[in-house]
Write an enzyme that holds these catalytic residues in place. Structure first.
Site, mmCIF file in Angstrom:
data_model
loop_
_atom_site.group_PDB
_atom_site.id
_atom_site.type_symbol
_atom_site.label_atom_id
_atom_site.label_comp_id
_atom_site.label_asym_id
_atom_site.label_seq_id
_atom_site.Cartn_x
_atom_site.Cartn_y
_atom_site.Cartn_z
ATOM 1 N N TYR A 64 0.875 -1.003 0.183
ATOM 2 C CA TYR A 64 0.141 -0.161 0.007
ATOM 3 C C TYR A 64 0.928 1.371 0.041
ATOM 4 O O TYR A 64 1.459 1.415 1.029
ATOM 5 C CB TYR A 64 -1.076 0.066 1.462
ATOM 6 C CG TYR A 64 -2.185 -0.936 1.143
ATOM 7 C CD1 TYR A 64 -2.427 -1.736 0.019
ATOM 8 C CD2 TYR A 64 -2.685 -1.289 2.242
ATOM 9 C CE1 TYR A 64 -3.591 -2.579 -0.193
ATOM 10 C CE2 TYR A 64 -3.533 -2.481 2.481
ATOM 11 C CZ TYR A 64 -4.177 -2.921 1.200
ATOM 12 O OH TYR A 64 -5.004 -3.880 1.204
ATOM 13 N N LEU A 217 -18.300 -1.340 2.186
ATOM 14 C CA LEU A 217 -19.079 -0.132 1.678
ATOM 15 C C LEU A 217 -18.780 -0.132 0.202
ATOM 16 O O LEU A 217 -19.110 0.931 -0.401
ATOM 17 C CB LEU A 217 -18.652 1.253 2.401
ATOM 18 C CG LEU A 217 -19.029 1.286 3.833
ATOM 19 C CD1 LEU A 217 -18.445 2.706 4.499
ATOM 20 C CD2 LEU A 217 -20.507 0.893 4.255
ATOM 21 N N ARG A 219 -16.023 0.322 -1.312
ATOM 22 C CA ARG A 219 -15.151 1.478 -1.362
ATOM 23 C C ARG A 219 -15.685 2.633 -1.340
ATOM 24 O O ARG A 219 -15.270 3.499 -2.065
ATOM 25 C CB ARG A 219 -14.179 0.898 -2.647
ATOM 26 C CG ARG A 219 -13.667 -0.254 -2.519
ATOM 27 C CD ARG A 219 -13.310 -0.905 -3.822
ATOM 28 N NE ARG A 219 -12.505 -2.250 -3.803
ATOM 29 C CZ ARG A 219 -11.438 -2.486 -3.590
ATOM 30 N NH1 ARG A 219 -10.661 -1.814 -3.114
ATOM 31 N NH2 ARG A 219 -10.856 -3.759 -3.511
ATOM 32 N N GLY A 220 -16.754 2.811 -0.741
ATOM 33 C CA GLY A 220 -17.530 4.153 -0.544
ATOM 34 C C GLY A 220 -18.825 4.331 -1.379
ATOM 35 O O GLY A 220 -19.605 5.135 -1.157
ATOM 36 N N SER A 223 -21.713 3.890 0.826
ATOM 37 C CA SER A 223 -21.615 4.735 1.927
ATOM 38 C C SER A 223 -22.862 5.387 2.192
ATOM 39 O O SER A 223 -23.101 5.856 3.474
ATOM 40 C CB SER A 223 -20.109 5.282 2.100
ATOM 41 O OG SER A 223 -20.410 6.585 1.143
HETATM 42 N N1 LIG Z 1 -7.571 -8.490 0.656
HETATM 43 C C1 LIG Z 1 -7.648 -7.493 -0.198
HETATM 44 O O1 LIG Z 1 -7.558 -7.953 -1.439
HETATM 45 C C2 LIG Z 1 -8.128 -6.216 0.081
HETATM 46 C C3 LIG Z 1 -8.335 -5.461 -1.010
HETATM 47 C C4 LIG Z 1 -9.012 -4.102 -0.577
HETATM 48 C C5 LIG Z 1 -9.138 -3.723 0.629
HETATM 49 N N2 LIG Z 1 -8.458 -4.705 1.575
HETATM 50 C C6 LIG Z 1 -8.589 -4.364 3.119
HETATM 51 O O2 LIG Z 1 -9.999 -3.764 3.506
HETATM 52 C C7 LIG Z 1 -9.931 -2.555 4.008
HETATM 53 C C8 LIG Z 1 -11.169 -1.792 3.973
HETATM 54 O O3 LIG Z 1 -11.478 -1.690 2.080
HETATM 55 P P1 LIG Z 1 -12.041 -0.452 1.612
HETATM 56 O O4 LIG Z 1 -11.348 0.875 2.126
HETATM 57 O O5 LIG Z 1 -12.021 -0.789 0.169
HETATM 58 O O6 LIG Z 1 -13.459 -0.405 2.276
HETATM 59 P P2 LIG Z 1 -14.986 0.234 2.156
HETATM 60 O O7 LIG Z 1 -15.273 0.517 3.837
HETATM 61 O O8 LIG Z 1 -15.871 -0.433 1.402
HETATM 62 O O9 LIG Z 1 -14.565 1.850 1.521
HETATM 63 C C9 LIG Z 1 -13.724 2.639 2.292
HETATM 64 C C10 LIG Z 1 -14.010 3.976 1.733
HETATM 65 O O10 LIG Z 1 -15.503 4.413 1.733
HETATM 66 C C11 LIG Z 1 -15.628 5.599 2.340
HETATM 67 N N3 LIG Z 1 -16.013 5.653 3.596
HETATM 68 C C12 LIG Z 1 -15.805 4.868 4.593
HETATM 69 N N4 LIG Z 1 -16.576 4.759 5.715
HETATM 70 C C13 LIG Z 1 -17.279 5.785 5.723
HETATM 71 C C14 LIG Z 1 -18.518 6.106 6.306
HETATM 72 N N5 LIG Z 1 -18.557 5.877 7.253
HETATM 73 N N6 LIG Z 1 -18.919 7.335 5.749
HETATM 74 C C15 LIG Z 1 -18.523 7.596 4.404
HETATM 75 N N7 LIG Z 1 -17.729 7.036 3.536
HETATM 76 C C16 LIG Z 1 -17.123 6.098 4.222
HETATM 77 C C17 LIG Z 1 -14.162 6.202 2.311
HETATM 78 O O11 LIG Z 1 -14.240 6.847 0.994
HETATM 79 P P3 LIG Z 1 -14.163 8.345 0.890
HETATM 80 O O12 LIG Z 1 -13.500 9.304 2.009
HETATM 81 O O13 LIG Z 1 -13.474 8.586 -0.303
HETATM 82 O O14 LIG Z 1 -15.624 8.786 0.655
HETATM 83 C C18 LIG Z 1 -13.304 5.243 2.320
HETATM 84 O O15 LIG Z 1 -12.123 5.399 1.917
HETATM 85 C C19 LIG Z 1 -8.940 -1.662 3.145
HETATM 86 O O16 LIG Z 1 -8.194 -0.654 4.156
HETATM 87 C C20 LIG Z 1 -7.663 -2.911 3.349
HETATM 88 O O17 LIG Z 1 -7.169 -3.169 4.478
HETATM 89 C C21 LIG Z 1 -8.032 -5.805 1.356
#
Ligand SMILES: NC(=O)c1ccc[n+]([C@@H]2O[C@H](COP(=O)([O-])OP(=O)(O)OC[C@H]3O[C@@H](n4cnc5c(N)ncnc54)[C@H](OP(=O)(O)O)[C@@H]3O)[C@@H](O)[C@H]2O)c1
Length: 340
Positions: A64, A217, A219-220, A223
């Site tokens: 990352y 979410l 990836r937002g 959300s």
């Molecule tokens: N194993 C794998 O292949 C893999 C792949 C991807 C991720 N991951 C892990 O999983 C974790 C979570 O994935 P993700 O970041 O894609 O998850 P996610 O929760 O689906 O999306 C996160 C994004 O959603 C928005 N968000 C989050 N919480 C919010 C809230 N309460 N209200 C409004 N917007 C919100 C933010 O974007 P904005 O701030 O731009 O609005 C944030 O960057 C990553 O950090 C990583 O550690 C693993």
């Protein structure tokens, strides 16, 4: 909206794994060039607030932004109160080969590479062990037994506590579990990303392995805060993702509107419904919430207080049926690395 004080519950990562908080914090979006820019001070404040709220598990990847995310977590742990630092567990993904300009060059799961990646991660994180260690994607050139076997050696040496997997299919999960104890498989799982229900989830349940769910979410996208008019920065990976493009985006946001009606009736937010739904799918599932600000974190933690009864679940299923999303969850070039 539910915000503020929540009670942190715990879940266990598989029959052999550690006890962790029911919601974990995924730190990926806290590094720049993934979801656009990131605010370092706010990221560290968010990690501190999560630990304060009882979140124990922090998820990262060494790739990352080429070690940036691990160094950020290292700083957050160093500057946290000792009691919080001691309760923290770190889950690290490795194996992705990068270019200095951010390009991707496949995976390296050879045993000597595993040990090399781990040595650097321990240093960047400033810890003496990694709690859960996993290859981010299968290296098709290296049998999973060899990659997992190398992590098992690190377990024997005390540098790693538990072994995980990420985005692999049922057959690979079985082969890995026959080699060593597997705590969890990390997989995208959300109302609009339900692939694991077909084969992966029945397999992990049979074998006593947990799921750490990412992209809860989407990836937002779901959300409740994402709008069709939002311009994603050129360094935001989401701009390349089919679900965030053109007609797909509008279709997917229409699903969010349907979800919003249910959220409003319950007096909660869309994000809280989306996270609570994943939590409701089984105590073997731990959502990795992707909050990168304290406000997003507080909202997400509020999902722990949301109870979904049978009528709620039926209404959610009707609003967002299993295959309702338009567009793949990864760009085509990256879909090729997903096994399941
Ligand atoms: N194993 C794998 O292949 C893999 C792949 C991807 C991720 N991951 C892990 O999983 C974790 C979570 O994935 P993700 O970041 O894609 O998850 P996610 O929760 O689906 O999306 C996160 C994004 O959603 C928005 N968000 C989050 N919480 C919010 C809230 N309460 N209200 C409004 N917007 C919100 C933010 O974007 P904005 O701030 O731009 O609005 C944030 O960057 C990553 O950090 C990583 O550690 C693993």
């Amino acid at each position: 909206m539910l915000m503020g004080m929540t009670t942190m519950h715990t879940r266990t990562l598989g029959t052999t794994g550690p006890q962790v908080s029911a919601l974990a914090l995924g730190c990926m979006g806290m590094s720049p060039k993934l979801y656009g820019d990131a605010d370092r001070a706010e990221s560290i404040a968010t990690i501190h607030a999560a630990l304060e709220a009882g979140v124990t598990l922090l998820d990262t990847g060494d790739f990352y932004t080429m070690g940036h995310n691990e160094m950020l977590i290292g700083e957050a742990l160093r500057t946290a109160p000792a009691a919080r630092r001691e309760q923290a567990q770190v889950s690290v993904k490795f194996g992705a080969l990068r270019d200095a300009d951010g390009g991707w060059n496949g995976m390296d799961g050879r045993p000597e590479a595993v040990k090399n990646f781990a040595a650097y991660s321990l240093q960047r994180l400033g810890v003496d062990h990694i709690d859960v260690y996993r290859i981010a994607r299968l290296d098709p050139a290296v049998p999973i037994e060899e990659t997992v076997g190398a992590i098992a050696e690190l377990v024997g040496q005390g540098y790693v506590r538990h072994i995980g997997l990420s985005e692999v299919g049922a057959e690979t999960i079985r082969r890995a579990a026959a080699t060593a104890s597997i705590a969890d498989v990390q997989f995208e799982y959300a109302l609009i990303s339900r692939d694991i229900e077909r084969e992966v989830l029945p397999t992990t349940r049979e074998l006593g392995i947990a799921i750490t769910a990412y992209g809860v979410l989407s990836r937002g996208l779901i959300s409740g805060h994402f709008t069709a008019g939002r311009q994603l920065a050129p360094n935001d990976w989401r701009a390349m993702t089919p679900r965030f493009q053109g007609d797909n985006l509008q279709h997917n946001l229409n699903l969010v509107d349907a979800l919003r009606k249910i959220a409003e009736q319950k007096g909660v937010t869309v994000a809280q419904i989306a996270i609570a739904w994943v939590l409701s799918r089984g105590t073997d599932i731990v959502p990795l919430i992707g909050a990168r600000t304290r406000v997003q974190l507080a909202e997400s933690l509020g999902a722990l207080e949301v109870t979904l009864d049978a009528a709620d679940l039926a209404a959610i299923e009707e609003a967002v049926p299993a295959d309702a999303a338009a567009g793949d969850r990864y760009p085509a070039s990256q879909m090729a690395h997903l096994e399941a």
